[in-house]
Structure formats: structure tokens, C-alpha cells
Scaffold this motif. Structure first.
Motif, PDB file in Angstrom:
ATOM      1  N   LYS A 187       0.942  -1.163   0.027  1.00  0.00           N
ATOM      2  CA  LYS A 187      -0.081  -0.134  -0.164  1.00  0.00           C
ATOM      3  C   LYS A 187       0.814   1.366  -0.076  1.00  0.00           C
ATOM      4  N   VAL A 188       0.418   2.177  -1.066  1.00  0.00           N
ATOM      5  CA  VAL A 188       1.393   3.283  -1.018  1.00  0.00           C
ATOM      6  C   VAL A 188       0.607   4.506  -0.892  1.00  0.00           C
ATOM      7  N   VAL A 189       0.765   5.510   0.116  1.00  0.00           N
ATOM      8  CA  VAL A 189      -0.105   6.781   0.181  1.00  0.00           C
ATOM      9  C   VAL A 189       0.916   7.828  -0.410  1.00  0.00           C
ATOM     10  N   ILE A 190       0.267   8.579  -1.392  1.00  0.00           N
ATOM     11  CA  ILE A 190       1.072   9.372  -2.128  1.00  0.00           C
ATOM     12  C   ILE A 190       0.452  10.906  -1.526  1.00  0.00           C
ATOM     13  N   LYS A 191       0.942  11.631  -1.071  1.00  0.00           N
ATOM     14  CA  LYS A 191       0.595  12.862  -0.450  1.00  0.00           C
ATOM     15  C   LYS A 191       0.973  14.056  -1.053  1.00  0.00           C
ATOM     16  N   GLY A 192       0.064  14.914  -1.491  1.00  0.00           N
ATOM     17  CA  GLY A 192       0.253  16.223  -2.091  1.00  0.00           C
ATOM     18  C   GLY A 192      -0.352  17.363  -1.220  1.00  0.00           C
ATOM     19  N   ARG A 193      -0.938  18.300  -1.983  1.00  0.00           N
ATOM     20  CA  ARG A 193      -1.721  19.277  -1.248  1.00  0.00           C
ATOM     21  C   ARG A 193      -2.932  19.644  -1.966  1.00  0.00           C
ATOM     22  N   ASP A 249      -5.884  15.666  -0.990  1.00  0.00           N
ATOM     23  CA  ASP A 249      -4.676  15.828  -0.352  1.00  0.00           C
ATOM     24  C   ASP A 249      -3.882  14.369  -0.605  1.00  0.00           C
ATOM     25  N   SER A 250      -4.333  13.441  -0.905  1.00  0.00           N
ATOM     26  CA  SER A 250      -3.864  11.930  -1.150  1.00  0.00           C
ATOM     27  C   SER A 250      -4.411  11.143  -1.911  1.00  0.00           C
ATOM     28  N   VAL A 251      -3.703  10.165  -2.519  1.00  0.00           N
ATOM     29  CA  VAL A 251      -4.166   8.989  -3.038  1.00  0.00           C
ATOM     30  C   VAL A 251      -3.313   7.856  -2.734  1.00  0.00           C
ATOM     31  N   GLU A 252      -4.346   6.655  -2.527  1.00  0.00           N
ATOM     32  CA  GLU A 252      -3.735   5.451  -2.169  1.00  0.00           C
ATOM     33  C   GLU A 252      -3.715   4.581  -3.214  1.00  0.00           C
ATOM     34  N   THR A 289       5.209  13.470  -1.574  1.00  0.00           N
ATOM     35  CA  THR A 289       5.695  12.549  -0.503  1.00  0.00           C
ATOM     36  C   THR A 289       5.036  11.155  -0.401  1.00  0.00           C
ATOM     37  N   CYS A 290       5.623  10.289   0.095  1.00  0.00           N
ATOM     38  CA  CYS A 290       4.809   9.111   0.120  1.00  0.00           C
ATOM     39  C   CYS A 290       5.307   8.073   1.255  1.00  0.00           C
ATOM     40  N   GLU A 291       4.319   7.192   1.546  1.00  0.00           N
ATOM     41  CA  GLU A 291       4.399   6.309   2.774  1.00  0.00           C
ATOM     42  C   GLU A 291       4.041   4.857   2.231  1.00  0.00           C
ATOM     43  N   PHE A 292       4.911   4.060   2.688  1.00  0.00           N
ATOM     44  CA  PHE A 292       4.879   2.490   2.173  1.00  0.00           C
ATOM     45  C   PHE A 292       4.468   1.790   3.235  1.00  0.00           C
ATOM     46  N   TYR A 293       3.549   0.741   2.900  1.00  0.00           N
ATOM     47  CA  TYR A 293       3.252  -0.332   3.837  1.00  0.00           C
ATOM     48  C   TYR A 293       3.362  -1.563   3.028  1.00  0.00           C
ATOM     49  N   PHE A 294       4.354  -2.490   3.513  1.00  0.00           N
ATOM     50  CA  PHE A 294       4.692  -3.726   2.659  1.00  0.00           C
ATOM     51  C   PHE A 294       4.056  -4.928   3.745  1.00  0.00           C
ATOM     52  N   ASP A 295       3.799  -6.225   3.202  1.00  0.00           N
ATOM     53  CA  ASP A 295       3.483  -7.281   3.706  1.00  0.00           C
ATOM     54  C   ASP A 295       4.056  -8.636   3.006  1.00  0.00           C
TER      55      ASP A 295
END
Length: 393
Positions: A187-193, A249-252, A289-295
Motif C-alpha cells: 500500500k502506497v499513500v501519495i501525499k500532495g496538497r 490531499d492524498s491518493v492510495e 511525498t509517500c508512505e509505504f506499507y508492505f507485507d
């Protein structure tokens, strides 16, 4: 009695077992009714089954002597959260649950093989550890290993089979090396404005950034890792925004990375590491920016060469060499965990038949099997076990 004749003599019971399991599916670690049926059947064979790893079942069959090696034979038990649409007379009686992957067939084949092997126990030296594994869909094999399934007695080799609709009925898939994929879920959360779509220059748009990510990461498969190493990088979910004239603000992004080879994080050919770097670089270029969640769900099943040679010899004797395929799949399978500890082989049993309407893919609500292929699976299991011990003398 020859093995093939013994299998044929149990054919009605074999089909009845499969249909009963099919009608009463249970999810992973909830297979209480299934576990009870397996336990009672094994007791009826004179074995002493034990409950392990919540709902799993194991039983030992000692041959003429127990001085020989220990062979683990595994069948998986769990069903899927799928509403069945086959219309079969023995369709699932549990709403929203279905054996849509063939585990019902695996249990029936293993129990029938156990019955035949019990009658032939004086013909081999060693021990068979029958293992009925819960929660295959979510890495239940590792849970069994953590609970000591490979010990007491210590397992020397392992064997598993899978009924397989990508292969025609009457064929067996046997191949050395990687035969199912590793899989990382992401899961990637891409954050903008966020902002107004009429003034996009005042916002930082994560939607256009996410679009670039989906397109550009596909190049990982041939530009950053050898095209000789199969990779399937797939997006299954994109989510973002609340209204058509609002920049969110963001896209997953969610999906899977499958790869048909063995690697570990930090290795130069690890596709998940490449994915994380490329996504980060793309986001930086778009001001996001981005946040990652891996399994990491499963490693690749890597068939041992010696065990594969044994399986191949058995397969060609049962279905003929022309009907033995060097088959591999981008599906994943938690049997890999056993192969990381002991020499192991995983074999596909073809079940696709237009007449039996068994050509639907696994996990499909219309998935079913060609029951004519069940005896092939039983014969393969029995003959493989007997030849394993013969080869260890």
C-alpha cells in the motif's frame, strides 16, 4: 493389490469425501468441523491424529520399521470468502464461503492416500507424517513450522500437490526450481496538497503523481531486473478524492509484486526494493511525498532437484511422459515454507476439462474440478511415498 487398483477400489469414497468437504467450507483457522472429520477418519484407519496449530491435524504412519527417513505429506484445509455460483448439487452450504481453490480435493486425496498407505505399511521402512494444514491462503505453513511440525520426529523431506485448472485433465506439472511466486503486498499513500481543480497550480496534485507511478514502475520488470526473471507488478486498488472538482490531499495505491525467483530485501534483484526507490523518486519529481506499507506473504516454492526427479519419474509412469509438463505459476503458495527447511517438491494435478466445466480460474465463484482427476492425485501421492522410501534404502 497394485496401487492403481487400490485407488480405483476407493473411488466412490474419494469423491464422497471431496463433495462433503466442498459443501462445508471453513475459513483459515476456523476449520473446526473440517478438522473433526479428518481426525475421525484417521482414527478409523488406526492412526493417532493430533490437533496442531489451532485447527490443523497431523498423524504418523510408521512402516515396517521406523528406522528410515520421515516424509511429510501435506494437504491444505481452508476455503475462501467467495459466494459459490457453480450450481452443483453439493454446492457450499455456507453463505459467502466456498472451496474455490481445490483444497477440498487435496484433503480427500490425502485421506484416501493415507488409507491405502496404511494397508501397505509393511512394504516400506520409515515414517510418513500426514499434515492437514490450516490457513494456507495466509501463510499457515509457517505457523505450523513455528509450532514444531518439522520435529518429533524430525522431517527429512516434504511433498505437496495442488489440483490445477490451468493444466488439462490427465496432465501433471512437475518442474525443478521455482514453481510458484514470492509475493509482497503493498500500500502506497501519495501525499500532495489539495485544492481547486480550477486552480491546479496552487495545489500539489497527488492524482497525476499516482498516474505516473502506475505507468512508470512497470519498467522495473525489464529495465532494472533481468527479463529472464519473471515479475508481475499489479495494482488492484486506487483510491482518492471526494468530489470531481477537488484535488485531493492524498491518493492510495494497493497491489501485489510477484516474482518467480528467490531473493531477499537488500539484494540487487529484489523487486520490492526497486519499487520503493522508483516510487519515491517519482513522488519527489512531482513535489509529493509517500508512505509505504508492505507485507511479505510468501516466498517462492523452490522444488528440490532430487525430489523433483522422483516426482517426475512417478508422474510419467502414471500419465505418460507426454503428459508431464514443466509448469510454473505466478500464483503463490505457502508450501514454500516447508521447502526452506527440508528438500521438498510441489506438483500440479491438471483438472481443466470442458466437459466437466472445470476451466474456470482458481478463486472464481464458478471454479470446480474434474473429479476424474482425483484418482490420479491419489495414485501420485501413494507411488511417490513408496518410491521415496525405496530410494532411501
Amino acid at each position: 493389490m497394485k496401487v492403481q487398483e487400490a485407488v480405483r477400489s476407493h473411488n466412490k469414497e474419494l469423491i464422497a469425501l471431496r463433495r462433503d468437504f466442498h459443501a462445508h467450507p471453513e475459513l483459515g483457522f476456523q476449520e473446526f468441523g473440517t478438522s473433526k472429520k479428518i481426525t475421525e477418519y484417521l482414527k478409523g484407519l488406526g492412526l493417532d491424529p493430533q490437533t496442531v496449530t489451532k485447527t490443523g491435524v497431523t498423524a504418523l504412519l510408521k512402516g515396517k520399521t521406523d528406522n528410515g527417513p520421515v516424509l511429510l505429506m501435506r494437504a491444505d484445509m481452508d476455503a475462501l470468502p467467495v459466494e459459490e455460483q457453480t450450481g452443483l448439487p453439493f454446492t457450499s452450504e455456507e453463505k459467502g464461503l466456498m472451496h474455490a481453490c481445490g483444497h477440498d480435493a487435496h484433503m480427500a486425496m490425502m485421506l484416501t492416500a493415507a488409507k491405502i498407505l496404511v494397508s501397505m505399511k509393511d512394504s516400506f521402512d520409515g515414517t510418513i507424517k500426514f499434515v492437514f494444514q490450516p490457513n494456507e491462503e495466509i501463510a499457515g505453513a509457517q505457523s505450523m513450522i513455528d509450532d514444531g511440525i518439522l520435529e518429533n520426529p524430525k522431517v527429512d523431506a516434504a511433498m505437496g500437490v495442488h489440483i490445477w485448472s490451468p493444466l488439462p485433465s490427465g496432465t501433471l506439472g512437475v518442474k525443478s526450481g521455482a514453481v510458484t511466486s514470492s509475493m509482497d503486498v503493498f500500500k502506497v499513500v501519495i501525499k500532495g496538497r489539495g485544492g481547486h481543480t480550477g486552480y491546479p497550480d496552487s495545489a500539489v496534485d497527488p492524482v497525476v503523481c499516482a498516474s505516473a507511478v502506475v505507468q512508470q514502475v512497470q519498467s522495473i520488470q525489464t529495465r532494472f531486473i533481468s527479463p529472464m526473471k519473471p515479475i508481475a507488478l499489479m495494482f488492484g486498488r486506487i483510491s482518492g478524492g471526494t468530489k470531481n472538482n477537488i484535488i485531493p490531499d492524498s491518493v492510495e495505491l494497493e497491489g501485489t509484486i510477484r516474482y518467480l525467483f528467490a531473493t531477499k530485501p537488500g539484494n540487487s534483484d529484489n523487486p520490492t526494493d526497486k519499487f520503493k526507490k522508483m516510487v519515491t523518486d517519482i513522488c519527489n519529481s512531482y513535489g509529493c511525498t509517500c508512505e509505504f506499507y508492505f507485507d511479505h506473504e510468501n516466498d517462492a516454492v523452490i522444488n528440490d532437484p532430487t525430489m523433483t526427479a522422483l516426482a517426475y519419474d512417478v508422474a510419467k509412469d502414471i500419465v505418460g511422459e507426454a503428459n508431464v509438463a514443466e509448469h510454473a505459476s505466478m500464483a503463490c503458495e505457502d508450501f514454500a515454507a516447508f521447502g526452506e527447511h527440508v528438500p521438498a517438491v510441489f506438483t500440479f494435478i491438471g483438472t481443466a476439462s470442458e466437459q466437466a466445466k472445470s476451466t474456470y480460474p482458481h478463486h472464481n465463484p464458478r471454479f470446480t474440478i474434474d473429479e476424474e482427476t482425483l484418482p490420479i492425485g491419489v495414485e501420485f501421492l501413494v507411488e511417490s511415498a513408496l518410491r521415496f522410501f525405496k530410494g532411501k534404502k
